[in-house]
Structure formats: C-alpha cells, structure tokens
Design a protein around this motif. Structure first.
Motif, PDB file in Angstrom:
ATOM      1  N   ASN A 195      -1.454 -15.870 -11.826  1.00  0.00           N
ATOM      2  CA  ASN A 195       0.010 -15.855 -12.004  1.00  0.00           C
ATOM      3  C   ASN A 195       0.516 -14.560 -12.639  1.00  0.00           C
ATOM      4  OD1 ASN A 195       0.177 -18.591 -11.050  1.00  0.00           O
ATOM      5  ND2 ASN A 195      -0.484 -19.271 -13.083  1.00  0.00           N
ATOM      6  N   ARG A 196      -0.252 -13.483 -12.488  1.00  0.00           N
ATOM      7  CA  ARG A 196       0.163 -12.196 -13.022  1.00  0.00           C
ATOM      8  C   ARG A 196      -0.012 -11.132 -11.950  1.00  0.00           C
ATOM      9  NH1 ARG A 196      -2.793 -11.140 -18.642  1.00  0.00           N
ATOM     10  NH2 ARG A 196      -1.048  -9.696 -18.896  1.00  0.00           N
ATOM     11  N   ALA A 197       0.801 -10.097 -12.011  1.00  0.00           N
ATOM     12  CA  ALA A 197       0.687  -8.988 -11.065  1.00  0.00           C
ATOM     13  C   ALA A 197      -0.309  -7.966 -11.616  1.00  0.00           C
ATOM     14  CB  ALA A 197       2.044  -8.334 -10.849  1.00  0.00           C
ATOM     15  N   ILE A 198      -0.929  -7.228 -10.707  1.00  0.00           N
ATOM     16  CA  ILE A 198      -1.851  -6.170 -11.103  1.00  0.00           C
ATOM     17  C   ILE A 198      -1.427  -4.881 -10.419  1.00  0.00           C
ATOM     18  CG2 ILE A 198      -3.500  -6.673  -9.232  1.00  0.00           C
ATOM     19  CD1 ILE A 198      -5.732  -5.933 -11.263  1.00  0.00           C
ATOM     20  N   CYS A 199      -1.520  -3.777 -11.134  1.00  0.00           N
ATOM     21  CA  CYS A 199      -1.156  -2.470 -10.587  1.00  0.00           C
ATOM     22  C   CYS A 199      -2.416  -1.733 -10.152  1.00  0.00           C
ATOM     23  CB  CYS A 199      -0.399  -1.639 -11.625  1.00  0.00           C
ATOM     24  SG  CYS A 199       0.101  -0.012 -11.001  1.00  0.00           S
ATOM     25  N   LEU A 200      -2.374  -1.188  -8.942  1.00  0.00           N
ATOM     26  CA  LEU A 200      -3.490  -0.422  -8.399  1.00  0.00           C
ATOM     27  C   LEU A 200      -3.044   1.008  -8.121  1.00  0.00           C
ATOM     28  CD1 LEU A 200      -4.682  -3.105  -5.826  1.00  0.00           C
ATOM     29  CD2 LEU A 200      -5.680  -2.640  -8.057  1.00  0.00           C
ATOM     30  N   GLU A 201      -3.993   1.921  -8.161  1.00  0.00           N
ATOM     31  CA  GLU A 201      -3.698   3.321  -7.877  1.00  0.00           C
ATOM     32  C   GLU A 201      -3.368   3.506  -6.392  1.00  0.00           C
ATOM     33  OE1 GLU A 201      -6.855   5.416 -10.926  1.00  0.00           O
ATOM     34  OE2 GLU A 201      -7.600   4.128  -9.314  1.00  0.00           O
ATOM     35  N   ASN A 202      -2.468   4.413  -6.104  1.00  0.00           N
ATOM     36  CA  ASN A 202      -2.094   4.716  -4.726  1.00  0.00           C
ATOM     37  C   ASN A 202      -2.180   6.229  -4.512  1.00  0.00           C
ATOM     38  OD1 ASN A 202      -1.167   4.432  -2.110  1.00  0.00           O
ATOM     39  ND2 ASN A 202       1.002   4.445  -2.703  1.00  0.00           N
ATOM     40  N   PRO A 203      -3.220   6.711  -3.778  1.00  0.00           N
ATOM     41  CA  PRO A 203      -4.170   5.961  -2.964  1.00  0.00           C
ATOM     42  C   PRO A 203      -5.237   5.282  -3.816  1.00  0.00           C
ATOM     43  CG  PRO A 203      -4.766   8.271  -2.945  1.00  0.00           C
ATOM     44  CD  PRO A 203      -3.466   8.177  -3.696  1.00  0.00           C
ATOM     45  N   GLY A 204      -5.972   4.354  -3.179  1.00  0.00           N
ATOM     46  CA  GLY A 204      -6.995   3.646  -3.923  1.00  0.00           C
ATOM     47  C   GLY A 204      -8.004   2.981  -3.009  1.00  0.00           C
ATOM     48  N   TYR A 205      -8.906   2.250  -3.633  1.00  0.00           N
ATOM     49  CA  TYR A 205     -10.012   1.593  -2.937  1.00  0.00           C
ATOM     50  C   TYR A 205      -9.503   0.289  -2.323  1.00  0.00           C
ATOM     51  CZ  TYR A 205     -14.808  -0.210  -2.388  1.00  0.00           C
ATOM     52  OH  TYR A 205     -15.994  -0.706  -1.891  1.00  0.00           O
TER      53      TYR A 205
ATOM     54  N   VAL B  78     -19.368  11.023  15.320  1.00  0.00           N
ATOM     55  CA  VAL B  78     -19.183  11.389  13.913  1.00  0.00           C
ATOM     56  C   VAL B  78     -18.144  10.454  13.295  1.00  0.00           C
ATOM     57  CG1 VAL B  78     -18.460  13.186  12.292  1.00  0.00           C
ATOM     58  CG2 VAL B  78     -19.807  13.791  14.319  1.00  0.00           C
ATOM     59  N   ASN B  79     -18.534   9.760  12.263  1.00  0.00           N
ATOM     60  CA  ASN B  79     -17.610   8.860  11.562  1.00  0.00           C
ATOM     61  C   ASN B  79     -17.131   9.537  10.285  1.00  0.00           C
ATOM     62  OD1 ASN B  79     -16.197   6.412  11.067  1.00  0.00           O
ATOM     63  ND2 ASN B  79     -17.780   5.820   9.600  1.00  0.00           N
ATOM     64  N   ILE B  80     -15.815   9.586  10.109  1.00  0.00           N
ATOM     65  CA  ILE B  80     -15.233  10.223   8.932  1.00  0.00           C
ATOM     66  C   ILE B  80     -13.947   9.484   8.592  1.00  0.00           C
ATOM     67  CG2 ILE B  80     -13.825  11.895  10.224  1.00  0.00           C
ATOM     68  CD1 ILE B  80     -14.572  14.003   8.111  1.00  0.00           C
ATOM     69  N   HIS B  81     -13.597   9.472   7.319  1.00  0.00           N
ATOM     70  CA  HIS B  81     -12.372   8.809   6.881  1.00  0.00           C
ATOM     71  C   HIS B  81     -11.400   9.837   6.316  1.00  0.00           C
ATOM     72  CE1 HIS B  81     -13.352   4.646   7.606  1.00  0.00           C
ATOM     73  NE2 HIS B  81     -14.541   4.833   7.078  1.00  0.00           N
ATOM     74  N   ALA B  82     -10.128   9.654   6.650  1.00  0.00           N
ATOM     75  CA  ALA B  82      -9.076  10.541   6.159  1.00  0.00           C
ATOM     76  C   ALA B  82      -8.517  10.014   4.854  1.00  0.00           C
ATOM     77  CB  ALA B  82      -7.957  10.637   7.193  1.00  0.00           C
ATOM     78  N   LEU B  83      -8.112  10.916   3.979  1.00  0.00           N
ATOM     79  CA  LEU B  83      -7.507  10.527   2.708  1.00  0.00           C
ATOM     80  C   LEU B  83      -6.251   9.690   2.937  1.00  0.00           C
ATOM     81  CD1 LEU B  83      -7.459  10.808  -0.403  1.00  0.00           C
ATOM     82  CD2 LEU B  83      -6.168  12.933  -0.101  1.00  0.00           C
ATOM     83  N   SER B  84      -5.512   9.989   3.996  1.00  0.00           N
ATOM     84  CA  SER B  84      -4.265   9.270   4.267  1.00  0.00           C
ATOM     85  C   SER B  84      -4.492   7.787   4.524  1.00  0.00           C
ATOM     86  CB  SER B  84      -3.550   9.903   5.468  1.00  0.00           C
ATOM     87  OG  SER B  84      -4.410   9.961   6.593  1.00  0.00           O
ATOM     88  N   GLU B  85      -5.707   7.394   4.911  1.00  0.00           N
ATOM     89  CA  GLU B  85      -6.001   5.985   5.173  1.00  0.00           C
ATOM     90  C   GLU B  85      -5.914   5.132   3.903  1.00  0.00           C
ATOM     91  OE1 GLU B  85      -9.569   5.157   7.542  1.00  0.00           O
ATOM     92  OE2 GLU B  85      -9.723   7.327   7.807  1.00  0.00           O
ATOM     93  N   TYR B  86      -6.059   5.752   2.756  1.00  0.00           N
ATOM     94  CA  TYR B  86      -6.162   5.003   1.504  1.00  0.00           C
ATOM     95  C   TYR B  86      -4.828   4.865   0.782  1.00  0.00           C
ATOM     96  CZ  TYR B  86     -11.118   5.581   2.354  1.00  0.00           C
ATOM     97  OH  TYR B  86     -12.361   5.533   2.926  1.00  0.00           O
ATOM     98  N   TYR B  87      -3.769   5.369   1.388  1.00  0.00           N
ATOM     99  CA  TYR B  87      -2.440   5.227   0.798  1.00  0.00           C
ATOM    100  C   TYR B  87      -1.789   3.931   1.273  1.00  0.00           C
ATOM    101  CZ  TYR B  87      -2.174   9.966  -1.132  1.00  0.00           C
ATOM    102  OH  TYR B  87      -2.375  11.109  -1.877  1.00  0.00           O
TER     103      TYR B  87
END
Length: 474
Positions: free
Chosen positions: A193-203, A423-432
């Motif tokens: 019953n509480r909200a949590i704040c996460l970093e943006n971008p994040g995991y 080749v598999n790679i992830h972009a930083l923009s995916e985590y926003y």
C-alpha cells in the motif's frame, strides 16, 4: 480365476500386478462389486508370493479402486467418479514458452553478464564442499533459520568489516536465493500500500517485480551525479530504490555530496527508506571499492542488498540484505515463518569459502582479470576503424560501459540490424520510462564474459550496419 503372465516383465512383480488389475477394473473386465480372489489363492494360481498380491491390493485400495470388508475379502469399487488420468503416447500441450532471441543465431552477446567457467574456482569450491559434507553432516540436515545459517551470516559480517569497512550485526543479515526473492520479502515487510520511486533509466526487472506485486512504481530522473533529489521529492514516494555505487545502465557513481542529499531526504519524514542495490560494487578498475551508502547512514534508513552472482558466478543464487535494526526486529516478528531459500549445503560451503579467505583471493584475482579484460576491449575499440565514429563513456566501477555511436540511425533499427548479423546489444534508451530519451545512440557493452575476438566481430558488424557502403568498399 484371474491369471496373468509374469514371464517377461521389466518392473517389480507387485507393480506389474497392480497395473494389470487396475487396467482390467477400468475396462470393466473385472466388474464393479466383483470379489477379488483371496491373496493366498491368487498367489498360488499365479505362482507368486502372497506378499506380492498383498502389495498390489493395498495400492489399489489406497487409490480407491478396491475396498475390503472384514472377513469377507476384497471387492471392486464403483470407479465412475474417478477420472481417467491414464495417458497414451506422448503429451504435447499448446504452451508457449518464451525463448530469448528466439529464431536468431547469436554469435556475440554484448549484453551477456554471465561468468566464464574458466574463471570459477571449481577446485577450491569442491574442496570446501567436501569438507562441509565430512565435518558438518550433523547440521546439514537441520532446518536453516529463516535469515540463513549463523555461520554464513557471521562470515559475511566479517568480510564486510575487513573489505568494505562496514560494521554489521550478523542478525541484520538476511540470506536468500537471489535478489528477486529478497525484493519479495521487502514488499511484504515494507512496501504494501505504498509507492516506490525508481531511477529513470533503471533496471527493468526490479520494476517488474514491484509492479507484479501490486506496488505503485514512480520515477525520478538522473543527472551526472545520480538520482535527482528534487524529482524524488516531487514523485511523492517514501521508499526509493537506487544503485549509487554503479548505476545500471548508465554506470554513474553517485558522489558523496549527492549521497548525503539522499540521506537528508530520507530523514525528512518518519518511515522513509532507501533500498541500496550494491550489485557489482566489488569491481573497480582503479582504487578500492567505494564505501556503500549504508556506511554513511546514521539513522537506520538504508536497506543494503548485494549478491554473490557477480563476484562468484551468475548461476549462484545467493544474495543477502542488511536490514536496519528496527526492520530486522519487524522481519523476525512478522516473517520468521518463512524458510530460508538457500540449501544448507551451499550456505555452509559459502561460509567456508569466505572465512577461509578464498573469497577475498578470488575477488582480487577477478579484479585483475576484469581490469585486463577492460583494457583489451578498449584497445579493440581504439584500433578499429569504428573508433573515428564512436566514444567510450565509462567510470571506474562495474563490468560494463557505454559506447556512443555517431549515427542518425534509430537505436531500435540498429539493434535489429545487428541481431540479423548475430550480434545482440542493448541501447541505453531501452531502459528509460517514457519517450523523452529515444535514440540516444548509446549502447551497453558488458565485458564480463567477452573476448577480443568477439569484440572485433561485434565492431565489424556495427560498422557494416552504420556505414554499409563505405564498409563494403574498404
């Protein structure tokens, strides 16, 4: 009289007899209410022992196919209410199991955070495990306390004191099978019953775990020093989840000034807490590991979480969290009915590995290895023709860095083109969260399980995708 052929069977006699009788009852060969032969008569007629017949009858009785009447014998039960669960042939249901990169042949995975098997100390680990089995066989069979065996929590406490400068009561430490499990405990302990704040971008996985447990997730943006405190205040959450030592995915290390700002935010209101994810803090290219946020906390507001998945092996599902005193007491009052999810064998083995100073030696060896690997990968980039069109963004922590590519191609388009080349790679923009950070042209390079050959293959593929015509003519 029932007669069966026992001349060519591959299972125990009683099991064969049980199966034949059950099949005959199901098909109606032996009718409902029919009396079965006595054990002695049945055994004599088929040339088997009465014990075999008795075992088959008892199994049929336990499953409801047969019932017994005192001094009258065994009778076939009414099985119309028993569903037919017998299966013929193979079973194939229409169940869709997602596969990672399904349909694509991955030659180089730049997002792989696994452990090279050659770097795991198998010989030492097996020696410690043999010692545990030989010398601790009596306690191995005893239930583990909910927070983990005392010996492991004591070993972790001593390690944190000598290696990280942290003074931790072993009873503050809760051991669990992976950080995901520990998140689940924190949700029950703290977040309902509480909200949590996460970093943006994040995991993303952290957010998925919280959201799937019904927790409202809010977000605060990042600057070059980490989470922006003003945005944290504006979001209205009283719990924040951060990775200050080596943020994923940006790699930012939060400076001490921002850490004190974060602690000040936590102290502005009662019942505010900071969840500190310290997932790969042991690995710094230069200098000693940075003291964690919890070591600056004088008001019991920081919950520290770490894992052995990065330091030992990605498949070792052992993590721990350090609870402030009030939350530790609350945990044991409220959640002590839970069993520890790590087996005693692994807990005592890890305790011996740490207390025997093998863990410290392994960390030092791996820091040297990753430092060399880091240098090799950067050298591959410097020597490649792509170097004129890219920039490495890094700090001294962790096992990944950011590669910024000077291109106008959309991040998602480049990702798909590279995937076609294996080749598999992830972009930083995916985590926003949100669309404000589309197409940053920054990509994550994880070098924990990478080689120079694979890196050069990936660089060739990137160059061909971005500068196709020039690459073919060069």
């Amino acid at each position: 009289m029932l007669t069966y052929d026992f001349s060519d069977i591959s299972v125990p006699l009683y099991e064969y007899l049980y199966n034949r009788l059950k099949e005959d009852i199901r098909t109606g060969i032996i009718a409902r209410g029919e009396k079965l032969p006595s054990k002695r008569t049945f055994a004599k007629n088929n040339g088997i022992s009465t014990i075999t017949v008795e075992a088959a009858y008892e199994q049929l009785m336990s499953e409801g196919f047969v019932y017994a009447l005192p001094r009258r014998g065994y009778f076939v039960a009414d099985i119309t209410a028993i569903p037919d669960t017998s299966k013929k042939g193979s079973l194939c249901l229409d169940i869709t199991v997602p596969e990672k990169n399904s349909g694509d042949v991955i030659k180089v995975d730049l997002s792989d955070n696994g452990t090279d098997p050659d770097n795991f100390p198998f010989s030492v680990w097996s020696r410690v495990m043999r010692s545990v089995i030989t010398n601790k066989y009596d306690v191995l069979m005893k239930p583990s306390p909910t927070g983990g065996v005392r010996e492991l929590r004591q070993a972790i406490s001593e390690y944190l004191k000598s290696f990280r400068g942290m003074l931790v009561d072993p009873d503050q430490i809760i051991v669990g099978a992976g950080t995901e499990y520990l998140y689940g405990l924190l949700i029950q302990l703290l977040c309902r019953n509480r909200a949590i704040c996460l970093e943006n971008p994040g995991y993303h996985k952290s957010e998925m775990i919280y959201a799937n447990n019904g927790i409202e997730c809010r977000h605060a943006g990042m600057d070059s020093d980490g989470i922006i405190i003003d945005e944290l205040r504006k979001c209205g959450a009283d719990i924040v989840h951060v990775s200050p030592t080596h943020h994923f995915p940006t790699g930012i290390t939060m400076p001490v000034s921002r850490r004190y700002e974060l602690l000040s935010w936590a102290n502005e209101k009662d019942d505010r807490y900071i969840i500190e994810d310290d997932y790969d803090s042991e690995f710094r290219i230069r200098g000693r590991p940075i003291p964690p946020l919890v070591s600056l906390d004088g008001c019991d507001r920081v919950i520290h979480i770490n894992t052995f998945s990065k330091t030992l092996a990605s498949t070792i599902r052992i993590s721990y969290m350090i609870l402030p005193r009030n939350l530790a007491n609350l945990f044991y009052r409220k959640l002590s009915f839970y069993s520890c999810t790590v087996s005693n064998f692994e807990q005592y083995a890890l305790a011996g590995f740490i207390s025997g100073r093998f863990f410290e030696k392994h960390i030092n060896r791996m820091r040297l290895h990753y430092s060399r690997m880091h240098g090799i990968i950067l050298e591959c980039i410097r020597n490649h023709k792509l170097s004129r069109h890219c920039e490495v963004i890094e700090n001294d922590s962790g096992l990944h860095f950011i590669l910024k590519i000077n291109t106008s191609m959309d991040d998602d388009v480049l990702r798909k083109k590279l995937l076609e080349k294996g080749v598999n790679i992830h972009a930083l923009s995916e985590y926003y969260v949100g669309s404000s950070a589309n197409d940053l042209h920054r990509f994550l390079i994880n070098y924990s399980n990478l080689s120079a050959e694979k890196m050069n293959t990936a660089l060739d593929a990137i160059y061909q995708c971005v500068f196709g015509d020039e690459a073919r003519n060069s």
